[in-house]
Scaffold this active site. Structure first.
Site, mmCIF file in Angstrom:
data_model
loop_
_atom_site.group_PDB
_atom_site.id
_atom_site.type_symbol
_atom_site.label_atom_id
_atom_site.label_comp_id
_atom_site.label_asym_id
_atom_site.label_seq_id
_atom_site.Cartn_x
_atom_site.Cartn_y
_atom_site.Cartn_z
ATOM 1 C CB SER A 10 -1.236 0.093 1.112
ATOM 2 O OG SER A 10 -0.531 -0.284 2.644
ATOM 3 N N GLY A 11 2.021 0.938 0.131
ATOM 4 C CA GLY A 11 2.759 2.346 0.288
ATOM 5 C C GLY A 11 3.127 3.115 -1.090
ATOM 6 C CB CYS A 150 15.588 6.070 -3.152
ATOM 7 S SG CYS A 150 16.115 6.798 -1.561
#
Lengths: 353, 56
Positions: A10-11, A150
């Site tokens: 859901s993120g 990231c």
């Protein structure tokens, strides 16, 4: 078709995994889990997927995943993944973990960087920290993969070739990594600092020193250099939704010429579709800019040299949710399963955006 | 023929003429084609380009 599951779907990273995997020709999504949204249609949480999938979220139940999936992408928060992923690994599933829980190979690093003793240090040596452009062969043979942070992967791709090449004489003790990241890097959970009025227009130095991603960067760079490397990192939240720009400052013992650096980058990245060297003499985009990688799995890399101070400035840009997370994870899966690494993720960046 | 800035191959058109401007696909450096004294081959001479102030 390979059956894949997305744990904690859901993120933002989960949503991006679903978006990309739904278009992947070799896989079928058999599970998308969410504790909070179990039973709800995926498109209610990820409205961009309306009309594309009728998939519903299921509960975070590892035992169900072991019977319904061949590969699991785990997009759980740090500290949570380590509670669930070992069960999947022990059951023999291929796992690609996007948290930090299996990125560091030395268990002794976890208490200082993440504040906990690793409960399954035996698994750390089984996980491969996947930067396909650097360790493609290792990823091909792996069953368990950790995808880097990231900012870490964006920095690593620009720095690794420079640290590997001894003739540049890089000072390994003084490497400065300056990161600028968009709001999606903070995840989908709202807070006061992500509230529009507080977040819009910022250039917020949110972690000027001691950022956790420095640990991953140091680990990979040390392996490239064959010696210890020290990375000083500062991170800033800037006014973008997606994208990362990393400006890395290195100091060289010898006078380095642009041609030397071009050759170093080419020697590592020729044939790597997802790395583009950008140092153009024309147009407004002469060096990497996140604006030109958004929506893609590309990492653009460029550089400049300041002869007066012996400084080499390496620049790299990615879409933090794609090459910085979901895209790199799918690229890793492609390699693990013997597919072309570009399968399902070869899209061009958006422009203008 | 290779770019003197980045060492990438610079494509010279078959029908290229003396003084023609070509640019490197990789780094965008512009070159003027200068015919060698032997008459058949070209060499690359960096072309003059207008400097711009990119907001600095």
């Amino acid at each position: 078709m390979v059956r894949v599951g997305v744990l904690a779907a859901s993120g933002y990273i989960g949503g991006e995994l679903l978006r990309l995997l739904l278009q992947h020709p070799e896989v079928e999504i058999t599970a998308a889990t969410s504790r909070k949204y179990a039973g709800e249609y995926v498109f209610r949480v990820h409205p961009n997927l309306r009309g594309i999938t009728e998939l519903k979220f299921s509960p975070n139940d590892p035992s169900k995943l072991t019977s319904s999936t061949d590969v699991v992408f785990a997009a759980l928060p740090h500290g949570e993944s380590v509670k669930i992923v070992p069960q999947l690994a022990d059951a023999g599933l291929r796992v690609i973990d996007l948290s930090a829980d299996f990125r560091l190979s030395d268990k002794g690093e976890y208490p200082s960087w993440y504040g906990y003793d690793h409960p399954r240090p035996d698994l750390l040596e089984k996980f491969v920290l996947s930067v396909p452009e650097i360790n493609r062969e290792q990823v091909k043979g792996a069953r368990l993969v950790a995808s880097p942070g990231c900012m870490a992967i964006t920095a690593i791709l620009a720095l690794a070739p420079l640290l590997k090449e001894k003739s540049l004489g890089i000072d390994r003790e003084h490497i400065v990594v300056d990161a600028k990241v968009g709001s999606s890097g903070a995840g989908g959970k709202p807070s006061l600092s992500t509230h529009f009025s507080e977040r819009f227009s910022v250039v917020r130095p949110y972690k000027p020193a001691g950022h956790r991603h420095a640990a991953e960067i140091e680990q990979v760079l040390a392996a490239m250099a064959g010696e210890k490397v020290k990375v000083s990192m500062s991170a800033h939240a800037v006014n973008m939704v997606r994208g990362i720009l990393i400006t890395s400052h290195l100091f060289t013992a010898t006078a380095v010429k642009p041609l030397d650096v071009w050759k170093v980058y080419r020697s590592m990245y020729t044939g790597s579709y997802f790395v583009r060297l950008v140092r153009d003499k024309q147009g407004p985009f002469r060096l990497p800019d996140p604006k030109l990688v958004v929506g893609s799995n590309f990492c653009d890399i460029g550089f400049e040299i300041e002869e007066r101070t012996g400084r080499l400035v390496a620049l790299s840009a990615t879409d933090n949710l794609i090459k910085g997370a979901a895209g790199n994870a799918i690229q890793s899966m492609n390699l693990m399963l013997g597919f072309d690494e570009k399968t399902g993720i070869a899209m061009a960046p958006l422009h203008p955006v | 023929m290779n770019c003197i800035e980045c060492d990438a191959q610079v494509a010279i058109p078959n029908d290229a003429i003396q003084g023609e401007i070509v640019s490197c696909k990789e780094c965008g450096t512009s070159f003027e084609l200068v015919r060698e004294q032997s008459g058949n081959l070209f060499t690359l001479r960096p072309a003059e380009t207008e400097e711009e102030d990119w907001g600095e």
